[in-house]
Design a protein around this motif. Structure first.
Motif, PDB file in Angstrom:
ATOM      1  N   PHE A 142     -41.918  71.238 -46.941  1.00 32.94           N
ATOM      2  CA  PHE A 142     -42.788  70.190 -47.474  1.00 32.94           C
ATOM      3  C   PHE A 142     -41.978  68.915 -47.696  1.00 32.94           C
ATOM      4  N   PRO A 143     -41.645  68.221 -46.604  1.00 32.84           N
ATOM      5  CA  PRO A 143     -40.911  66.961 -46.756  1.00 32.84           C
ATOM      6  C   PRO A 143     -41.731  65.951 -47.548  1.00 32.84           C
ATOM      7  N   ASN A 144     -41.102  64.882 -47.956  1.00 26.38           N
ATOM      8  CA  ASN A 144     -41.710  63.952 -48.903  1.00 26.38           C
ATOM      9  C   ASN A 144     -43.077  63.414 -48.502  1.00 26.38           C
ATOM     10  N   ASP A 145     -43.322  63.267 -47.210  1.00 22.99           N
ATOM     11  CA  ASP A 145     -44.585  62.669 -46.791  1.00 22.99           C
ATOM     12  C   ASP A 145     -45.674  63.694 -46.500  1.00 22.99           C
ATOM     13  N   SER A 146     -45.468  64.943 -46.898  1.00 19.76           N
ATOM     14  CA  SER A 146     -46.436  65.985 -46.546  1.00 19.76           C
ATOM     15  C   SER A 146     -47.174  66.564 -47.750  1.00 19.76           C
ATOM     16  N   TRP A 147     -46.870  66.121 -48.955  1.00 20.55           N
ATOM     17  CA  TRP A 147     -47.523  66.687 -50.126  1.00 20.55           C
ATOM     18  C   TRP A 147     -47.698  65.615 -51.197  1.00 20.55           C
ATOM     19  N   PHE A 148     -48.542  65.934 -52.176  1.00 20.54           N
ATOM     20  CA  PHE A 148     -48.749  64.988 -53.278  1.00 20.54           C
ATOM     21  C   PHE A 148     -49.113  65.767 -54.534  1.00 20.54           C
ATOM     22  N   THR A 149     -48.953  65.120 -55.652  1.00 28.92           N
ATOM     23  CA  THR A 149     -49.453  65.616 -56.920  1.00 28.92           C
ATOM     24  C   THR A 149     -50.152  64.443 -57.599  1.00 28.92           C
ATOM     25  N   VAL A 150     -50.774  64.670 -58.727  1.00 37.22           N
ATOM     26  CA  VAL A 150     -51.466  63.579 -59.408  1.00 37.22           C
ATOM     27  C   VAL A 150     -51.069  63.547 -60.872  1.00 37.22           C
ATOM     28  N   ASP A 151     -51.066  62.351 -61.402  1.00 37.75           N
ATOM     29  CA  ASP A 151     -50.777  62.132 -62.817  1.00 37.75           C
ATOM     30  C   ASP A 151     -52.081  61.731 -63.490  1.00 37.75           C
ATOM     31  N   PHE A 152     -52.699  62.674 -64.172  1.00 38.67           N
ATOM     32  CA  PHE A 152     -53.999  62.412 -64.783  1.00 38.67           C
ATOM     33  C   PHE A 152     -53.910  61.422 -65.947  1.00 38.67           C
ATOM     34  N   LEU A 153     -52.697  61.242 -66.477  1.00 40.55           N
ATOM     35  CA  LEU A 153     -52.529  60.309 -67.592  1.00 40.55           C
ATOM     36  C   LEU A 153     -52.315  58.873 -67.121  1.00 40.55           C
ATOM     37  N   ASN A 154     -51.978  58.729 -65.843  1.00 38.89           N
ATOM     38  CA  ASN A 154     -51.688  57.396 -65.321  1.00 38.89           C
ATOM     39  C   ASN A 154     -52.118  57.341 -63.860  1.00 38.89           C
ATOM     40  N   ASP A 155     -53.420  57.487 -63.628  1.00 36.95           N
ATOM     41  CA  ASP A 155     -53.895  57.645 -62.253  1.00 36.95           C
ATOM     42  C   ASP A 155     -54.103  56.321 -61.527  1.00 36.95           C
ATOM     43  N   THR A 156     -53.713  55.205 -62.135  1.00 38.16           N
ATOM     44  CA  THR A 156     -53.858  53.925 -61.449  1.00 38.16           C
ATOM     45  C   THR A 156     -52.720  53.684 -60.458  1.00 38.16           C
ATOM     46  N   PHE A 157     -51.640  54.480 -60.576  1.00 40.24           N
ATOM     47  CA  PHE A 157     -50.500  54.315 -59.679  1.00 40.24           C
ATOM     48  C   PHE A 157     -50.534  55.390 -58.589  1.00 40.24           C
ATOM     49  N   PRO A 158     -50.294  54.984 -57.343  1.00 42.86           N
ATOM     50  CA  PRO A 158     -50.281  55.965 -56.250  1.00 42.86           C
ATOM     51  C   PRO A 158     -49.074  56.886 -56.375  1.00 42.86           C
ATOM     52  N   PHE A 159     -49.226  58.084 -55.809  1.00 45.42           N
ATOM     53  CA  PHE A 159     -48.137  59.053 -55.831  1.00 45.42           C
ATOM     54  C   PHE A 159     -47.005  58.607 -54.919  1.00 45.42           C
ATOM     55  N   ASP A 160     -45.795  58.636 -55.445  1.00 45.15           N
ATOM     56  CA  ASP A 160     -44.610  58.309 -54.661  1.00 45.15           C
ATOM     57  C   ASP A 160     -43.824  59.600 -54.472  1.00 45.15           C
ATOM     58  N   PRO A 161     -43.792  60.164 -53.240  1.00 48.86           N
ATOM     59  CA  PRO A 161     -43.123  61.452 -53.028  1.00 48.86           C
ATOM     60  C   PRO A 161     -41.621  61.416 -53.264  1.00 48.86           C
TER      61      PRO A 161
END
Length: 278
Positions: free
Chosen positions: A89-108
């Motif tokens: 799972f290299p950096n560009d193949s997965w994501f997670t989410v921050d429910f406390l700060n969802d205005t910022f996109p995920f940075d792998p």
């Protein structure tokens, strides 16, 4: 691949998580069982082919437990899994989410997001991680494998790293922080003096372990898939060590560890002893 939930009622983070969950469910239906078995086999080989020991360690990681007599084996499996995750799972193949700060996109490549996600996944949900890595889909759906969703948990990730990646916790012991803060951190990750002492001794060892410890580990290995021999079949002192580990705050500093290890051992014994913890 369909989503029945009303995304209009969800936050951006919620919509991403919903998409990821549905995509993962689809991929899991296409896992390669033979490939997963091969992944498990590679881990078992790290333990000299002992499948029962692997099952014990795997179960411990799913529940956040650590057997002080098998610390090195836990750390070996954790290291293998960490490498596995980064490879599949290299950096560009997965994501997670921050429910406390969802205005910022995920940075792998964000170290914090990786910290709160990877240790959590490779301990609590590694069966699913392996299944997702093995999934085979038609070429037109291959993009789904570049959008893998992994949940995160900061507390359980911290606990996993400290228990199964020995240098993380021992490095923390050397930091110039208040003793009470060190004790609080150990309590937060559910680790006592026995585990701390075994970690220090295991990775600062300069000489052979006591015959008593080696013999006790052999007994535990023999009974790994079942219960220990009844208490009345073993000397009381030995049985107590089998259950609680070799070290306690009243005991002496081991002779078979480095100067750095002895200093760390005595420092942490004082941390636990002075605060009436065992």
């Amino acid at each position: 691949l369909t989503m029945n939930s009303n995304n209009n009622d969800q936050s951006y983070a919620g919509r991403c998580a919903s998409f990821g969950s549905y995509a993962n469910s689809f991929l899991l239906k296409h896992k390669d069982k033979a490939a997963v078995e091969k992944m498990v086999k590679e881990q078992v080989e790290l333990l000299r082919g002992n499948k029962e020991l692997y099952n014990m360690i795997d179960n411990n990681m799913m529940n956040g437990d650590l057997d002080p007599f098998f610390i090195r084996e836990h750390c070996a499996i954790y290291s293998w899994r960490e490498t596995f995750f980064c490879k599949h799972f290299p950096n560009d193949s997965w994501f997670t989410v921050d429910f406390l700060n969802d205005t910022f996109p995920f940075d792998p490549e964000n170290g914090f997001y990786r910290f709160i996600t990877i240790p959590y996944q490779i301990t609590r949900y590694f069966d699913r991680v392996m299944a997702l890595a093995s999934a085979k889909v038609d070429p037109e759906l291959s993009w789904l494998k570049q959008q893998i969703y992994f949940e995160n948990n900061e507390q359980l990730s911290d606990e996993a790293e400290c228990k199964y990646k020995w240098e993380v916790l021992t490095a923390y012991f050397t930091e110039d922080v208040d003793d009470l803060e060190k004790l609080t951190h150990c309590e937060d990750i559910d680790i006592g003096f026995s585990e701390v002492a075994h970690l220090i001794v295991e990775f600062h060892q300069t000489g052979p372990k006591k015959l008593e410890e080696m013999a006790l580990k052999a007994v535990l290995l023999h009974h790994i898939s079942g219960d220990l021999p009844p208490a009345d079949h073993l000397p009381k002192k030995i049985y107590k060590k089998a259950v609680n580990g070799m070290y306690n705050v009243e005991g002496d500093t081991p002779d078979n560890i480095s100067v750095e290890g002895k200093e760390m051992f005595e420092r942490m014994r004082n941390v636990f002893g002075n605060n009436n913890s065992s």
